[in-house]
Scaffold this motif. Structure first.
Motif, PDB file in Angstrom:
ATOM      1  N   VAL A  36       0.669  -1.063  -0.005  1.00  0.00           N
ATOM      2  CA  VAL A  36       0.004   0.094  -0.015  1.00  0.00           C
ATOM      3  C   VAL A  36       0.883   1.250  -0.110  1.00  0.00           C
ATOM      4  CG1 VAL A  36      -1.586   1.378   1.491  1.00  0.00           C
ATOM      5  CG2 VAL A  36      -2.090  -1.089   0.946  1.00  0.00           C
ATOM      6  N   ARG A  37       1.945   1.271   0.953  1.00  0.00           N
ATOM      7  CA  ARG A  37       2.887   2.290   0.715  1.00  0.00           C
ATOM      8  C   ARG A  37       3.333   2.549  -0.431  1.00  0.00           C
ATOM      9  NH1 ARG A  37       4.133   0.313   5.991  1.00  0.00           N
ATOM     10  NH2 ARG A  37       5.950  -0.689   5.295  1.00  0.00           N
ATOM     11  N   LEU A  79       2.166   1.720  -3.557  1.00  0.00           N
ATOM     12  CA  LEU A  79       1.251   2.089  -4.444  1.00  0.00           C
ATOM     13  C   LEU A  79       0.750   3.418  -4.192  1.00  0.00           C
ATOM     14  CD1 LEU A  79      -1.073  -0.962  -4.752  1.00  0.00           C
ATOM     15  CD2 LEU A  79       0.443  -0.081  -6.540  1.00  0.00           C
ATOM     16  N   ALA A  80       0.733   3.963  -3.222  1.00  0.00           N
ATOM     17  CA  ALA A  80       0.059   5.358  -2.900  1.00  0.00           C
ATOM     18  C   ALA A  80       1.092   6.164  -2.274  1.00  0.00           C
ATOM     19  CB  ALA A  80      -0.832   5.054  -1.592  1.00  0.00           C
ATOM     20  N   LEU A  93     -10.061  -1.818   1.474  1.00  0.00           N
ATOM     21  CA  LEU A  93      -8.839  -1.001   0.891  1.00  0.00           C
ATOM     22  C   LEU A  93      -8.788   0.141   1.926  1.00  0.00           C
ATOM     23  CD1 LEU A  93      -9.408  -1.310  -2.818  1.00  0.00           C
ATOM     24  CD2 LEU A  93      -7.472  -2.300  -1.410  1.00  0.00           C
ATOM     25  N   ALA A 108      -5.596   1.811   4.036  1.00  0.00           N
ATOM     26  CA  ALA A 108      -5.221   3.205   3.677  1.00  0.00           C
ATOM     27  C   ALA A 108      -5.047   4.015   4.831  1.00  0.00           C
ATOM     28  CB  ALA A 108      -6.254   3.853   2.773  1.00  0.00           C
ATOM     29  N   ARG A 136      -5.458   9.524   0.706  1.00  0.00           N
ATOM     30  CA  ARG A 136      -4.531   8.335   0.720  1.00  0.00           C
ATOM     31  C   ARG A 136      -5.368   7.169  -0.153  1.00  0.00           C
ATOM     32  NH1 ARG A 136      -1.546   4.468   4.346  1.00  0.00           N
ATOM     33  NH2 ARG A 136       0.516   4.218   3.338  1.00  0.00           N
ATOM     34  N   LEU A 158      -4.430   5.229  -3.768  1.00  0.00           N
ATOM     35  CA  LEU A 158      -4.447   3.687  -3.622  1.00  0.00           C
ATOM     36  C   LEU A 158      -5.195   3.247  -4.766  1.00  0.00           C
ATOM     37  CD1 LEU A 158      -3.526   1.088  -2.463  1.00  0.00           C
ATOM     38  CD2 LEU A 158      -5.385   1.174  -0.769  1.00  0.00           C
TER      39      LEU A 158
END
Length: 221
Positions: free
Chosen positions: A16-17, A19-20, A188, A192, A199, A203
């Motif tokens: 996640v980090r 991707l976002a 999700l 986030a 955020r 994502l």
């Protein structure tokens, strides 16, 4: 070849980090800023209309860029455009099929946003009292806007219209399932972070890009 799903929570958070982390979702990655003002919101809306059509998403993005570069960066400016000019720009951007109908739809959309909301979709939000259900209904009542277009628009707009979150379109959810990040927008949102609608928008936009660009291997290798 199937993609290996990520199982550990730490690995999920790490992905996640990744991707976002660049602070860009889908629209911003392709040059459309997500800003709560009339011009940028209208550009997001017609980008969403184009993305919902069948065909290569890159052509949809290129067409939206062409419309903007032709000076139609707001509802008011597009509403004043001529049908023949819209047809020309659409064809030059690579649109095929019933381009006349698409040109009509974009013109009708712009004129309706001007007539109902004075060219400012923030007025729609105000009239809906920032309630997601009426916001969705009012958006879907616009020419050329169906449920899929609404979902694509709100996927991006949730960064600034926080009340609509969590939103994840079918592309983002397909990528999330394949990568083991969850099966719903709520899943999700949990990854986030609570209250992190901006955020979350980054994502889900990034996940949609992964699915459209078929970039699974680089994320799981």
């Amino acid at each position: 070849m199937p993609t290996s799903a990520i199982s550990s929570i730490e690995d999920k958070k790490r992905l996640v980090r990744r991707l976002a982390g660049d602070g860009r979702g889908f629209a911003e990655r392709y040059g459309f800023r997500v800003v709560n003002n009339p011009s940028h919101l209208f550009q997001l809306l017609y980008l969403s209309v184009l993305l919902a059509r069948r065909g290569d998403f890159r052509k949809a993005v290129d067409t939206a860029v062409a419309l903007r570069e032709n000076g139609w960066d707001s509802a008011a400016r597009m509403a004043r455009s001529l049908h023949a000019d819209r047809v020309r720009v659409l064809r030059e951007a690579g649109q095929r099929g019933d381009v006349d109908t698409l040109a009509d739809t974009l013109g009708d959309l712009a004129r309706t946003v001007v007539e109902r909301y004075r060219g400012d979709l923030r007025r729609l939000r105000t009239e809906a009292h920032q309630d997601p259900a009426p916001e969705r209904r009012m958006l879907a009542a616009l020419p050329g806007v169906d449920d899929e277009v609404v979902e694509l628009f709100l996927r991006e707009a949730q960064a600034v219209w926080r009340e609509v979150a969590p939103v994840a379109d079918r592309r983002a959810l397909a990528a999330a399932r394949r990568l083991g990040l969850g099966r719903s927008a709520d899943d999700l949102a949990g990854l986030a972070g609570s209250g992190e609608s901006e955020r979350l928008a980054w994502l889900v936009g990034a996940l949609a890009r992964v699915d459209l660009e078929r970039r699974y291997a680089e994320l799981t290798s």
